[in-house]
Design a protein around this motif. Structure first.
Motif, PDB file in Angstrom:
ATOM      1  N   TYR A 153      42.672  39.392  41.671  1.00  0.00           N
ATOM      2  CA  TYR A 153      41.670  38.581  40.979  1.00  0.00           C
ATOM      3  C   TYR A 153      40.449  39.434  40.647  1.00  0.00           C
ATOM      4  O   TYR A 153      39.970  39.431  39.514  1.00  0.00           O
ATOM      5  N   TRP A 154      39.964  40.166  41.624  1.00  0.00           N
ATOM      6  CA  TRP A 154      38.742  40.952  41.397  1.00  0.00           C
ATOM      7  C   TRP A 154      38.982  42.055  40.369  1.00  0.00           C
ATOM      8  O   TRP A 154      38.107  42.355  39.557  1.00  0.00           O
ATOM      9  N   ARG A 162      39.069  40.210  37.083  1.00  0.00           N
ATOM     10  CA  ARG A 162      37.730  39.667  36.796  1.00  0.00           C
ATOM     11  C   ARG A 162      36.800  40.765  36.282  1.00  0.00           C
ATOM     12  O   ARG A 162      36.001  40.559  35.377  1.00  0.00           O
ATOM     13  N   ARG A 163      36.890  41.956  36.868  1.00  0.00           N
ATOM     14  CA  ARG A 163      36.056  43.070  36.412  1.00  0.00           C
ATOM     15  C   ARG A 163      36.431  43.467  34.995  1.00  0.00           C
ATOM     16  O   ARG A 163      35.590  43.908  34.229  1.00  0.00           O
ATOM     17  N   GLN A 209      35.521  39.850  32.963  1.00  0.00           N
ATOM     18  CA  GLN A 209      34.201  39.334  33.333  1.00  0.00           C
ATOM     19  C   GLN A 209      34.137  37.823  33.634  1.00  0.00           C
ATOM     20  O   GLN A 209      33.605  37.435  34.646  1.00  0.00           O
ATOM     21  N   HIS A 241      35.057  34.085  34.734  1.00  0.00           N
ATOM     22  CA  HIS A 241      35.967  33.549  35.747  1.00  0.00           C
ATOM     23  C   HIS A 241      37.175  32.828  35.152  1.00  0.00           C
ATOM     24  O   HIS A 241      38.317  33.046  35.574  1.00  0.00           O
ATOM     25  N   ALA A 269      39.727  35.204  33.883  1.00  0.00           N
ATOM     26  CA  ALA A 269      40.380  35.907  34.997  1.00  0.00           C
ATOM     27  C   ALA A 269      41.403  34.989  35.666  1.00  0.00           C
ATOM     28  O   ALA A 269      42.498  35.420  36.039  1.00  0.00           O
ATOM     29  N   PHE A 320      37.749  52.948  34.749  1.00  0.00           N
ATOM     30  CA  PHE A 320      36.455  52.692  35.386  1.00  0.00           C
ATOM     31  C   PHE A 320      36.569  51.563  36.417  1.00  0.00           C
ATOM     32  O   PHE A 320      36.085  51.681  37.542  1.00  0.00           O
ATOM     33  N   TYR A 350      35.088  49.806  40.817  1.00  0.00           N
ATOM     34  CA  TYR A 350      35.077  48.512  41.514  1.00  0.00           C
ATOM     35  C   TYR A 350      36.185  48.402  42.566  1.00  0.00           C
ATOM     36  O   TYR A 350      35.945  47.980  43.688  1.00  0.00           O
TER      37      TYR A 350
END
Lengths: 178, 162
Positions: A34-35, A38-39, A42, A44, A47, A132, A137
């Motif tokens: 998820y993270w 999401r990154r 952006q 929610h 994602a 990146f 992240y």
């Protein structure tokens, strides 16, 4: 307690325990995936959609997984491809619109500098953005990144360096050289 | 220290050093102070999102092959009568018999009647002689006989003679 990938795959390979195996897989990977997604996107809601699609694809094709790569890198590759497909579909939507969506997202709690970082991230070419996100992240090691993105470690390091330079420049001067 | 242990020590040191070097950046974070100073906690998730997301996923994923088989079974019950109906429709003759008045109104028939596609300069070749014979030199009976022989269609042998 989280199961090892090998144990998860053993459960999935048996029709009797496939649901148990898939539950364990979701338990283990839903949060880091998820993270990661999401990154990349952006917002929610986006994602969330991508994560659902990723797990549905994993479920449908897990029987074909031969174990040549690590389960972890295989799942990340599916999630990364899903995110890139989503980003490419949204290319026609202007940047301003994307920024407004981010500001209106109730699950974005960043200040001005974070908004700037988000804009800078969206300005990067998709492949550089992937690199990146995975490194900055997700703090993934280069070896795993190399497996997921099918790119040499040297090329990934160079790509990450370029991305960091561009973002730093944008944060300081508001200019990004793509 | 035994020879074997010494070998292992250098081998392990080499691989651990390689692993460390592989993950070294080719730049120094000191050169990018703004990005280096940022905290990465600006994104939030709804309360209980991961628990709910898991439940939703389990609802949307197929449970087993047996369930898929059942779906096929129910689909077959619906599809078979439909397929039979379509098949039976295809067996029916689809030629529509129109009244004479309707046939006379066909534009294509008028077009053929008005068209001079069979001009006087058109010709026939008789296979047995290889002679070229113009239409205008033939009687109607000869033309009908030729066409009958060529096409072997019964109705053409019974054309009215003009």
């Amino acid at each position: 307690m989280q199961l090892e990938d090998k144990q998860i795959l053993e459960l999935i390979s048996d029709a009797e325990t496939i649901d148990k195996g898939f539950n364990a897989l979701v338990d283990k990977y839903q949060e880091p995936l998820y993270w990661h997604v999401r990154r990349m996107v952006q917002v929610h809601e986006d994602a969330d959609d991508i994560l659902q699609n990723t797990f549905i694809k994993v479920y449908k094709s897990i029987a074909k997984f031969r174990g040549d790569s690590k389960l972890y890198t295989w799942i990340y590759r599916i999630a990364t491809n899903e995110s890139i497909t989503f980003i490419n579909k949204r290319k026609h939507i202007d940047e301003l619109n994307d920024n407004i969506r981010l500001q209106e997202d109730p699950f974005f709690d960043g200040d001005e500098i974070h908004q700037k970082l988000s804009v800078a991230l969206n300005k990067l070419p998709p492949k550089q953005k992937q690199v990146f996100v995975l490194r900055y992240y997700d703090e993934m090691n280069y070896k795993d990144m190399s497996d997921i993105l099918e790119t040499s470690v040297g090329a990934l390091k160079a790509s990450y360096h370029h991305a960091v330079k561009k973002i730093e420049n944008y944060l300081k001067q508001g200019i990004i050289h793509v | 220290m035994s020879e074997e242990k010494r070998k292992d020590y250098f081998k392990n040191m080499k691989s651990s050093l390689q692993a460390k070097l592989v993950d070294e950046e080719i730049f120094d974070w000191k050169d990018f102070p703004t990005l280096a100073s940022l905290e990465k906690n600006e994104l939030l998730v709804p309360d209980g999102y991961f628990e709910n997301s898991k439940r939703h996923l389990h609802r949307s994923s197929p449970k087993s092959n047996i369930r898929i088989f059942s779906m096929f079974k129910y689909a077959a019950v619906l599809i078979l009568p439909l397929a039979f109906f379509i098949w039976s429709q295809l067996q029916e003759p689809t030629i529509e018999i129109l009244p004479i008045a309707a046939v006379n109104d066909f534009e294509s028939i008028e077009y053929l009647a008005e068209d001079d596609w069979l001009s006087e300069d058109d010709f026939l070749i008789f296979e047995d002689t290889d002679e070229i014979t113009l239409f205008k030199d033939l009687d109607t009976e000869d033309i009908i006989e030729y066409i009958s022989n060529e096409s072997d269609i019964y109705d053409l042998e019974h054309l009215p003679i003009f």
